[in-house]
Design a protein around this motif. Structure first.
Motif, PDB file in Angstrom:
ATOM      1  N   THR A 174       0.844  -1.194   0.000  1.00  0.00           N
ATOM      2  CA  THR A 174       0.000   0.000   0.000  1.00  0.00           C
ATOM      3  C   THR A 174       0.877   1.241   0.000  1.00  0.00           C
ATOM      4  OG1 THR A 174      -0.153  -0.079   2.430  1.00  0.00           O
ATOM      5  CG2 THR A 174      -1.947  -1.090   1.160  1.00  0.00           C
ATOM      6  N   LYS A 323     -13.281   2.685   2.089  1.00  0.00           N
ATOM      7  CA  LYS A 323     -12.707   2.949   0.776  1.00  0.00           C
ATOM      8  C   LYS A 323     -13.797   3.183  -0.261  1.00  0.00           C
ATOM      9  CE  LYS A 323     -11.599  -0.259  -2.051  1.00  0.00           C
ATOM     10  NZ  LYS A 323     -11.066  -1.441  -2.746  1.00  0.00           N
ATOM     11  N   GLY A 325     -14.694   3.210  -4.429  1.00  0.00           N
ATOM     12  CA  GLY A 325     -14.222   2.584  -5.659  1.00  0.00           C
ATOM     13  C   GLY A 325     -14.317   1.076  -5.600  1.00  0.00           C
ATOM     14  N   PHE A 327     -13.377  -2.936  -6.241  1.00  0.00           N
ATOM     15  CA  PHE A 327     -12.203  -3.791  -6.159  1.00  0.00           C
ATOM     16  C   PHE A 327     -11.879  -4.270  -7.573  1.00  0.00           C
ATOM     17  CE2 PHE A 327     -10.282  -8.019  -4.934  1.00  0.00           C
ATOM     18  CZ  PHE A 327      -9.189  -7.488  -4.283  1.00  0.00           C
ATOM     19  N   ARG A 360      -6.985  -9.514 -13.151  1.00  0.00           N
ATOM     20  CA  ARG A 360      -7.237  -8.085 -13.390  1.00  0.00           C
ATOM     21  C   ARG A 360      -6.871  -7.828 -14.840  1.00  0.00           C
ATOM     22  NH1 ARG A 360      -4.094  -3.483 -10.080  1.00  0.00           N
ATOM     23  NH2 ARG A 360      -2.364  -4.362 -11.299  1.00  0.00           N
ATOM     24  N   HIS A 377     -10.631  -5.281   0.900  1.00  0.00           N
ATOM     25  CA  HIS A 377     -11.525  -4.224   0.419  1.00  0.00           C
ATOM     26  C   HIS A 377     -11.466  -2.944   1.253  1.00  0.00           C
ATOM     27  CE1 HIS A 377     -13.416  -7.185  -2.272  1.00  0.00           C
ATOM     28  NE2 HIS A 377     -13.311  -8.019  -1.257  1.00  0.00           N
ATOM     29  N   LYS A 380      -7.138   0.757  -0.776  1.00  0.00           N
ATOM     30  CA  LYS A 380      -6.642   0.485  -2.118  1.00  0.00           C
ATOM     31  C   LYS A 380      -5.214  -0.047  -2.033  1.00  0.00           C
ATOM     32  CE  LYS A 380      -5.645   2.700  -6.571  1.00  0.00           C
ATOM     33  NZ  LYS A 380      -5.628   3.975  -7.317  1.00  0.00           N
ATOM     34  N   SER A 382      -1.582  -1.166  -3.887  1.00  0.00           N
ATOM     35  CA  SER A 382      -0.751  -1.005  -5.076  1.00  0.00           C
ATOM     36  C   SER A 382      -0.564  -2.345  -5.763  1.00  0.00           C
ATOM     37  CB  SER A 382       0.614  -0.423  -4.694  1.00  0.00           C
ATOM     38  OG  SER A 382       0.470   0.865  -4.167  1.00  0.00           O
TER      39      SER A 382
END
Length: 480
Positions: A174, A323, A325, A327, A360, A377, A380, A382
């Motif tokens: 992160t 958070k 946005g 996943f 992804r 979750h 976010k 990296s």
């Protein structure tokens, strides 16, 4: 003796006000002007300490055990070899079998040792460049889920590279101010290491200019940051969990005062655990509170400070946050997963992978097994786990870190590089084979028995698959 080491008079006067009575300021100054002994830590994910000791005996490397870390050694190499080849370009380092790490900096993870035996979720709040993170991974034996956070984006990239080299696959990275964890991830961690950003007063032996910008006011300013981080760490820690706070500085402003702030802010909810028995001789550096205050002259090391706490009760976060946005990952469909695992088993005889496979876009990721999925979750990331491949029309093309992190599981299609082959491999060259091969497909390249990357079998050679940004120039592996 390094007479160029900059030690301001104002700093010395400040140190005189808090140096313990049994220590002399003259010894402190002399030690600060003495070069630091090099120390390394054996990465037990790739090599045992016994194997390392055998390697050192064969190379005429002189090693002395670090008393507080079974995997740590002070190391001296023959003078001619030292001049001809940096330690970072030797096979033991390039293969990830050792990590160059100052001896004192091995102490904070060791203070967490007991907690890690039953920890499933661990947080390293200020992780770069990766010495303590990689030490924690090895202590966990890649089990559980370790979140390594780094505020600096440039240092985060270096941290990621380090973790690939040492074979870590249970880490999520992160990129935040560590003060956010208490609000976004309250009571989610069994153990937390806060090796806090600090004034670095203890690092003067390896950096002659470490005190160039020293001032008492800067100590005070940094301590405010440290207090916000340690408060966040308290909230992020589960009740019954362990917090280790450390710095590579000496001033009580950034050490004892920050710990006292924690104890007063959460009175009755957190307790100090003494470190006087962490290793034989620890009492020489133990404060009345039970903290370790490592002065350079005590163990001929850098200066360091380590404190250990147990959380005994909770206090609700005033403004918990969630958070925003979606996943960006989805679990790989069962049929596709089965096909990938079959291909890996066929090529490398690897029967299973230690984690869950996610997608992804075209990326194929291996996530560590997470006990509490809410962790994935809450903030976010990296990156989570390791990138093992990318999809294409004929299946999955494996990536470098599949080999460095999982190659030890393979019992088929591996190739152990000799010294010259290893130098060629890291220089980006193909590996010539003494005899033609009938093998096909990908092969895991090994050095000192540890996986270092991928290649591809071709009749008379192994085609080099090392990514261009990992190719090294100059002399490697051999020094003569």
């Amino acid at each position: 003796m390094n007479i160029n080491t900059f030690i301001p008079d104002a700093f010395i006067e400040d140190v005189k006000s808090y140096i313990p009575d049994h220590l002399k300021i003259e010894d402190f100054i002399t030690t600060c002007q003495t070069p630091l002994k090099r120390a390394v830590r054996v990465n037990t994910l790739k090599m045992s300490t016994k194997e390392f000791e055998q390697e050192c005996a064969q190379r005429n490397w002189e090693i002395t055990p670090v008393p507080w870390c079974q995997q740590g050694y002070w190391l001296e190499r023959p003078e001619q070899e030292e001049a001809a080849l940096p330690l970072g370009k030797t096979d033991l380092h390039l293969s990830g079998c050792i990590y160059v790490q100052e001896a004192s900096s091995m102490l904070p993870p060791m203070a967490l040792k007991d907690a890690l035996t039953h920890a499933n979720t661990v947080l390293d709040m200020a992780a770069a460049p990766g010495s303590k993170t990689s030490q924690l991974v090895a202590m966990l034996n890649n089990d559980g889920f370790l979140i390594a956070n780094e505020f600096s984006s440039s240092r985060l990239k270096a941290l990621s590279a380090t973790l690939k080299r040492v074979g870590a696959y249970n880490v999520g990275l992160t990129h935040f101010d560590g003060a956010v964890f208490g609000d976004y991830m309250p009571e989610m961690f069994d153990a937390i290491l806060l090796d806090a950003p600090c004034s670095g007063e203890g690092t003067v032996r390896k950096d002659a200019d470490a005190l160039k910008n020293w001032s008492l006011q800067s100590n005070i300013d940094i301590s405010d940051v440290q207090k916000s981080l340690i408060k966040s760490a308290f909230h992020a820690l589960k009740v019954g969990g362990t917090l280790v706070y450390s710095t590579c500085t000496l001033t009580p402003v950034e050490n004892q005062a920050v710990c006292q702030y924690l104890l007063e802010e959460f009175a009755g909810l957190i307790e100090v655990q003494t470190l006087s028995d962490l290793f034989t001789g620890a009492d020489k550096a133990t404060t009345d509170e039970g903290y370790l205050h490592i002065w350079p002259q005590i163990f001929d090391s850098e200066g360091f400070f380590i404190a250990k706490f147990i959380k005994t009760g909770a206090k609700a976060v005033s403004e918990p946050k969630t958070k925003k946005g979606a996943f960006p990952f989805a679990q790989m469909p069962p049929k596709q997963t089965q096909q990938l695992l079959q291909e890996i088993k066929k090529q490398f005889a690897i029967k299973s992978l230690p984690g869950e496979i996610y997608l992804r876009d075209k990326e194929v990721w291996l996530f560590p097994t997470v006990e509490n999925e809410q962790l994935l979750h809450a903030v976010k990331f990296s990156r989570i786990g390791i990138l093992i491949g990318t999809t294409h029309k004929n299946g999955v093309r494996l990536e470098h870190e599949f080999a460095t992190c999982l190659g030890h599981l393979a019992t088929k299609n591996t190739h152990n590089l000799d010294a010259q082959q290893a130098a060629d491999y890291f220089n980006g060259k193909d590996i010539r084979l003494p005899q033609p091969t009938t093998a096909s497909g990908e092969v895991i390249m090994c050095l000192n028995g540890a996986p270092v990357g991928l290649g591809k079998w071709q009749k008379n050679k192994i085609k080099n698959s090392l990514a261009r940004d990992l190719v090294l120039d100059g002399k490697l592996i051999t020094w003569e």
